[in-house]
Design an enzyme around this catalytic site. Structure first.
Site, PDB file in Angstrom:
ATOM      1  CE1 TYR A 195      31.465  25.838  51.720  1.00  0.00           C
ATOM      2  CE2 TYR A 195      31.469  28.031  52.156  1.00  0.00           C
ATOM      3  CZ  TYR A 195      32.031  26.568  53.002  1.00  0.00           C
ATOM      4  OH  TYR A 195      30.761  26.115  53.755  1.00  0.00           O
ATOM      5  NE  ARG A 197      22.055  27.901  55.976  1.00  0.00           N
ATOM      6  CZ  ARG A 197      23.055  26.792  55.491  1.00  0.00           C
ATOM      7  NH1 ARG A 197      22.131  25.960  55.427  1.00  0.00           N
ATOM      8  NH2 ARG A 197      24.396  26.797  54.693  1.00  0.00           N
ATOM      9  CG  ASP A 212      24.250  29.268  50.010  1.00  0.00           C
ATOM     10  OD1 ASP A 212      23.547  28.198  50.488  1.00  0.00           O
ATOM     11  OD2 ASP A 212      25.836  29.019  49.875  1.00  0.00           O
ATOM     12  NE  ARG A 263      16.811  21.678  47.434  1.00  0.00           N
ATOM     13  CZ  ARG A 263      17.520  20.302  46.599  1.00  0.00           C
ATOM     14  NH1 ARG A 263      16.479  20.627  46.137  1.00  0.00           N
ATOM     15  NH2 ARG A 263      18.388  19.570  47.442  1.00  0.00           N
TER      16      ARG A 263
HETATM   17  O1  CP3 Z   1      18.980  31.159  56.630  1.00  0.00           O
HETATM   18  C1  CP3 Z   1      18.120  31.617  55.563  1.00  0.00           C
HETATM   19  O2  CP3 Z   1      17.359  30.933  55.758  1.00  0.00           O
HETATM   20  C2  CP3 Z   1      18.203  31.569  53.831  1.00  0.00           C
HETATM   21  C3  CP3 Z   1      19.212  31.004  53.431  1.00  0.00           C
HETATM   22  C4  CP3 Z   1      20.431  30.591  53.312  1.00  0.00           C
HETATM   23  C5  CP3 Z   1      20.822  29.286  53.137  1.00  0.00           C
HETATM   24  N1  CP3 Z   1      22.287  29.403  52.662  1.00  0.00           N
HETATM   25  C6  CP3 Z   1      20.135  28.495  52.202  1.00  0.00           C
HETATM   26  C7  CP3 Z   1      20.750  27.238  51.688  1.00  0.00           C
HETATM   27  C8  CP3 Z   1      21.603  31.585  53.905  1.00  0.00           C
HETATM   28  C9  CP3 Z   1      21.286  32.199  54.572  1.00  0.00           C
HETATM   29  C10 CP3 Z   1      22.687  30.651  53.957  1.00  0.00           C
HETATM   30  C11 CP3 Z   1      24.015  30.638  54.224  1.00  0.00           C
HETATM   31  C12 CP3 Z   1      24.955  29.688  53.887  1.00  0.00           C
HETATM   32  N2  CP3 Z   1      25.285  29.022  52.555  1.00  0.00           N
HETATM   33  C13 CP3 Z   1      26.262  30.029  54.522  1.00  0.00           C
HETATM   34  C14 CP3 Z   1      26.371  30.705  56.178  1.00  0.00           C
HETATM   35  C15 CP3 Z   1      25.653  30.013  57.047  1.00  0.00           C
HETATM   36  C16 CP3 Z   1      25.884  28.880  57.327  1.00  0.00           C
HETATM   37  O3  CP3 Z   1      25.634  27.947  57.729  1.00  0.00           O
HETATM   38  O4  CP3 Z   1      27.222  28.755  58.291  1.00  0.00           O
HETATM   39  C17 CP3 Z   1      26.813  28.314  54.363  1.00  0.00           C
HETATM   40  C18 CP3 Z   1      28.521  28.534  54.773  1.00  0.00           C
HETATM   41  C19 CP3 Z   1      26.618  28.877  52.832  1.00  0.00           C
HETATM   42  C20 CP3 Z   1      27.245  27.341  52.552  1.00  0.00           C
HETATM   43  C21 CP3 Z   1      26.308  26.555  51.970  1.00  0.00           C
HETATM   44  N3  CP3 Z   1      24.984  26.011  51.261  1.00  0.00           N
HETATM   45  C22 CP3 Z   1      26.540  24.875  52.512  1.00  0.00           C
HETATM   46  C23 CP3 Z   1      27.789  24.547  53.299  1.00  0.00           C
HETATM   47  C24 CP3 Z   1      25.293  24.020  52.233  1.00  0.00           C
HETATM   48  C25 CP3 Z   1      25.122  22.551  52.451  1.00  0.00           C
HETATM   49  C26 CP3 Z   1      24.788  22.198  54.182  1.00  0.00           C
HETATM   50  C27 CP3 Z   1      23.816  22.425  54.824  1.00  0.00           C
HETATM   51  O5  CP3 Z   1      24.007  23.672  55.635  1.00  0.00           O
HETATM   52  O6  CP3 Z   1      22.832  23.139  54.599  1.00  0.00           O
HETATM   53  C28 CP3 Z   1      24.762  24.435  51.192  1.00  0.00           C
HETATM   54  C29 CP3 Z   1      22.929  24.660  50.863  1.00  0.00           C
HETATM   55  C30 CP3 Z   1      21.999  25.019  50.794  1.00  0.00           C
HETATM   56  N4  CP3 Z   1      21.779  26.424  51.332  1.00  0.00           N
HETATM   57  C31 CP3 Z   1      20.279  25.112  52.262  1.00  0.00           C
HETATM   58  C32 CP3 Z   1      19.957  26.063  51.774  1.00  0.00           C
HETATM   59  C33 CP3 Z   1      17.954  26.165  52.864  1.00  0.00           C
HETATM   60  C34 CP3 Z   1      20.238  23.238  52.523  1.00  0.00           C
HETATM   61  C35 CP3 Z   1      19.740  22.843  50.674  1.00  0.00           C
HETATM   62  C36 CP3 Z   1      18.710  21.822  50.888  1.00  0.00           C
HETATM   63  O7  CP3 Z   1      19.263  21.238  51.072  1.00  0.00           O
HETATM   64  O8  CP3 Z   1      17.980  21.938  50.117  1.00  0.00           O
END
Ligand code: CP3
Length: 346
Positions: free
Chosen positions: A153, A26, A76, A39
């Site tokens: 999900y 992340r 994502d 964003r």
């Molecule tokens: O690692 C990285 O920087 C690359 C980008 C990346 C994102 N999501 C961007 C993102 C990666 C590898 C993911 C994987 C992901 N997405 C997972 C597996 C990893 C983990 O954290 O367990 C999961 C479960 C998701 C699903 C998801 N996407 C959720 C539950 C959420 C909301 C809550 C959160 O953790 O932020 C997202 C949103 C998301 N995906 C954001 C980002 C940068 C945040 C969006 C924002 O608020 O700007």
């Protein structure tokens, strides 16, 4: 052309390195100032995701500002569900939300196996643009969710502490569950093949919800499909990160992958003993450690490095970095790994 910094790939394959490579799950997100600016301007997470120019910029920012040893493509795990026909929204401050869920035969009939060359072409385009802008500085990691985590999900429709609707389905209708998991697995295999063709140097499988399954269910409904995906990837190293699956480390040691990710609950020595010397371990500092003082971050990071030792380790947190972590604290973690592991390897 050769990568200028290939520490990550060397460590993954078990080759000696001059120091321990470091990146953060992340890292391409809210901790980065450029990401936050984008964003705030556009509000819509999915627009950022689907605009390759912007996705490439967000992907490279941590390499420039944090000095990490790898980029991970900004995307994502849920894009696969959408490519199969199940739309989702990213709700501000809450997370993903699926207006429709998949719980019965009628629902599953609305799904298809993804055709990533058309459905997910925007990710491939982002990968190609990122590679070209990175210009061989560091490797680029591609990724996908494990089928069980995507299933969770798609069935639940949103985040949850227990995912009890998804788990319930495994007991009430195992045949149906396997059918859906097979469809996700096939879609994911096609998707990852395309990421490799587009140029990623390594793949990580995120099984974020592994830890809510019993060992038996994890084996039958998750690991089996992760194993199929690992078997399908032969060109680049693969990391499997199954959060909370300490009970399955022995089986995971048998996977056809180079790296196993550890979360911060997993004991480092114990995990190494179970997994044996033939895989690289990634992790595993508690993301909350980065809320401590600089001094305590340095101490905790060195302690982690001492426990893993200098070989077959990729430094990371035990889960994604929390979005409100101060940038300077993240940088302190990265710098400490670089400086201290350099001393260790001598
Ligand atoms: O690692 C990285 O920087 C690359 C980008 C990346 C994102 N999501 C961007 C993102 C990666 C590898 C993911 C994987 C992901 N997405 C997972 C597996 C990893 C983990 O954290 O367990 C999961 C479960 C998701 C699903 C998801 N996407 C959720 C539950 C959420 C909301 C809550 C959160 O953790 O932020 C997202 C949103 C998301 N995906 C954001 C980002 C940068 C945040 C969006 C924002 O608020 O700007």
């Amino acid at each position: 052309m050769q990568l200028q910094n290939d520490l990550l790939l060397k460590a993954a394959r078990g080759e000696p390195t001059s120091r321990t490579p470091v990146w953060l799950m992340r890292q391409a997100g809210r901790i980065m100032p450029g990401y936050r600016r984008k964003r705030n301007q556009m509000k819509d997470f999915k627009h950022l995701l689907k605009t390759p120019d912007l996705a490439a910029e967000v992907t490279i920012e941590p390499v420039d500002l944090l000095g990490v040893d790898s980029a991970i493509i900004f995307s994502d795990i849920l894009v696969v569900a959408e490519a199969m026909g199940l739309n989702y929204e990213m709700v501000e401050q809450k997370g993903p939300y699926f207006p429709k869920t998949i719980r019965n035969e009628n629902d599953i009939n609305t799904l298809r196996i993804a055709e990533p060359d058309s459905d997910l072409n925007y990710v491939y385009q982002a990968i190609r643009q990122t590679k070209s802008a990175l210009n061989y500085r560091v490797p680029l990691i591609g990724f996908a969710g494990a089928p069980w985590t995507i299933f969770a999900y798609m069935v639940e429709g949103q985040g949850s502490k227990t995912f009890s609707n998804a788990r319930k389905l495994l007991y009430q209708n195992p045949e149906f569950s396997h059918r859906l998991l097979e469809m996700i697995t096939q879609s994911t295999i096609y998707y990852l093949e395309g990421q490799i063709r587009a140029g990623v140097n390594m793949i990580q499988i995120f099984d974020s919800w592994a830890g809510i399954l019993s060992p038996d269910l994890y084996h039958d409904f998750s690991l089996k499909y992760v194993s199929k995906i690992c078997d399908s990837i032969t060109e680049v190293p693969v990391t499997v990160f199954a959060k909370g699956a300490f009970f399955s480390l022995e089986s995971m040691a048998q996977l056809n992958c180079e790296v196993i990710g550890l979360d911060w609950n997993m004991d480092i020595h114990h995990s190494r003993q179970i997994i044996g010397p033939d895989k690289t371990l990634q992790g595993n500092l508690d993301p909350c450690a980065l809320y401590g003082s600089m001094e305590s971050i340095r101490r905790a990071t060195k302690n982690m490095l001492d426990q893993f030792g200098p070989h077959r380790h990729i430094a990371n947190l035990g889960h994604g970095v929390y979005p409100d972590t101060e940038f300077d604290k993240v940088k302190c973690f990265v710098d400490t790994v670089k400086e201290y592991s350099d001393v260790l390897s001598r």
